[in-house]
Design an enzyme around this catalytic site. Structure first.
Site: not given
Ligand code: AMP
Length: 252
Positions: A43, A122, A161, A194, A205
């Site tokens: 994404k 989310r 990754r 990461r 996740r």
């Molecule tokens: P992402 O880069 O979008 O995969 O986000 C990395 C991490 O940030 C996720 O695994 C969550 O711990 C946190 N996170 C990001 N966006 C949200 C959201 N909308 N709601 C809750 N946690 C979030």
């Protein structure tokens, strides 16, 4: 794939009274999209490609948390400190913390170039809060692109990754390896895994995605906003599919 010049996202990353020094140019008909999909479907890459093509700003909540982490300004017992601990464990940050951050950045949802929300909403409560925020500001959501991929493929992608610690370019140990092991081809920065791409965190996740985020697919289908996009293949191919799915509104 060519490197993409990152758009100024100061207002999004810093929130509050911060403003972008180089705001997006005004668009006649800006795109306002949500990108949905399990972690690892690509994404973020699609958001950057779409941002470049459509002129809409890439609003990623994950980037917000990483920005806060790198700026090192949050106490462990603050709301943000707690949020970062959740993130490190691969868990979702509580809705109230995420929503407070979004409320603090509502101006970005009215950005004159449009927006591409990546990683938000989310959960169903986040989606409902977003709906009322958009309604309050008379902003119309155009569509929700849902990137689809089989789960085995996702796990393989995430665990291989590697991200540049400096320019954030993304590589993969098998499918997109850097020329020199551990070194970014673009800027010479160090490639890292990461915290949330480690195998033990990936499992958490994926379970959370199924439970909390997958119900949004049905919600947006009911709203008539959902567009399904296969996330298999090269980023360029997925991008072409994304653009096609948006129809004639996209300028050639
Ligand atoms: P992402 O880069 O979008 O995969 O986000 C990395 C991490 O940030 C996720 O695994 C969550 O711990 C946190 N996170 C990001 N966006 C949200 C959201 N909308 N709601 C809750 N946690 C979030």
């Amino acid at each position: 794939m060519p490197m993409i010049a990152a758009r100024d996202r100061t207002a999004w990353l810093e929130g509050g009274t911060a403003r972008c020094k180089h705001p997006a140019p005004r668009k006649e008909d800006p795109f306002r999209l949500i990108l949905l999909g399990a972690p690892g479907v690509g994404k973020g890459t699609q958001a950057e490609l779409l941002s470049e093509r459509l002129g809409a700003c890439h609003l990623s909540t994950g980037d917000l948390f990483r920005f806060a982490k790198n700026s090192g300004c949050c106490e462990p017992d603050s709301a943000m400190g707690h949020a970062l601990q959740c993130m490190q464990r691969g868990e979702l940050v509580p809705d109230d913390v995420v929503l407070a951050m979004i409320m603090d950045r509502w101006r970005c949802l009215r950005c004159r170039g449009g927006f591409l929300l990546d990683g938000f909403p989310r959960t169903v409560p986040q989606a409902e809060a977003l709906e009322s925020l958009l309604r309050k500001h008379s902003v119309q959501l155009d569509a929700v692109l849902n990137y689809e991929m089989p789960i085995d493929e996702i796990v393989c992608r995430l665990s291989g990754r590697r991200t540049c610690s400096s320019c954030k370019a993304v590589f993969h140990v098998e499918t997109r390896p850097p020329t020199s092991n551990g070194i970014c081809d673009h800027c010479g920065g160090t490639l890292i895994q990461r915290d949330d791409d480690r195998p033990e965190t990936i499992r958490v996740r994926m379970q959370i995605y199924e439970k909390s985020t997958a119900p949004l697919i049905e919600l947006y289908r009911e709203r008539g906003k959902l567009i399904r996009v296969s996330a298999m293949g090269l980023p360029e191919q997925i991008f072409e599919r994304s653009i096609e799915s948006l129809g004639e509104r996209v300028q050639p």
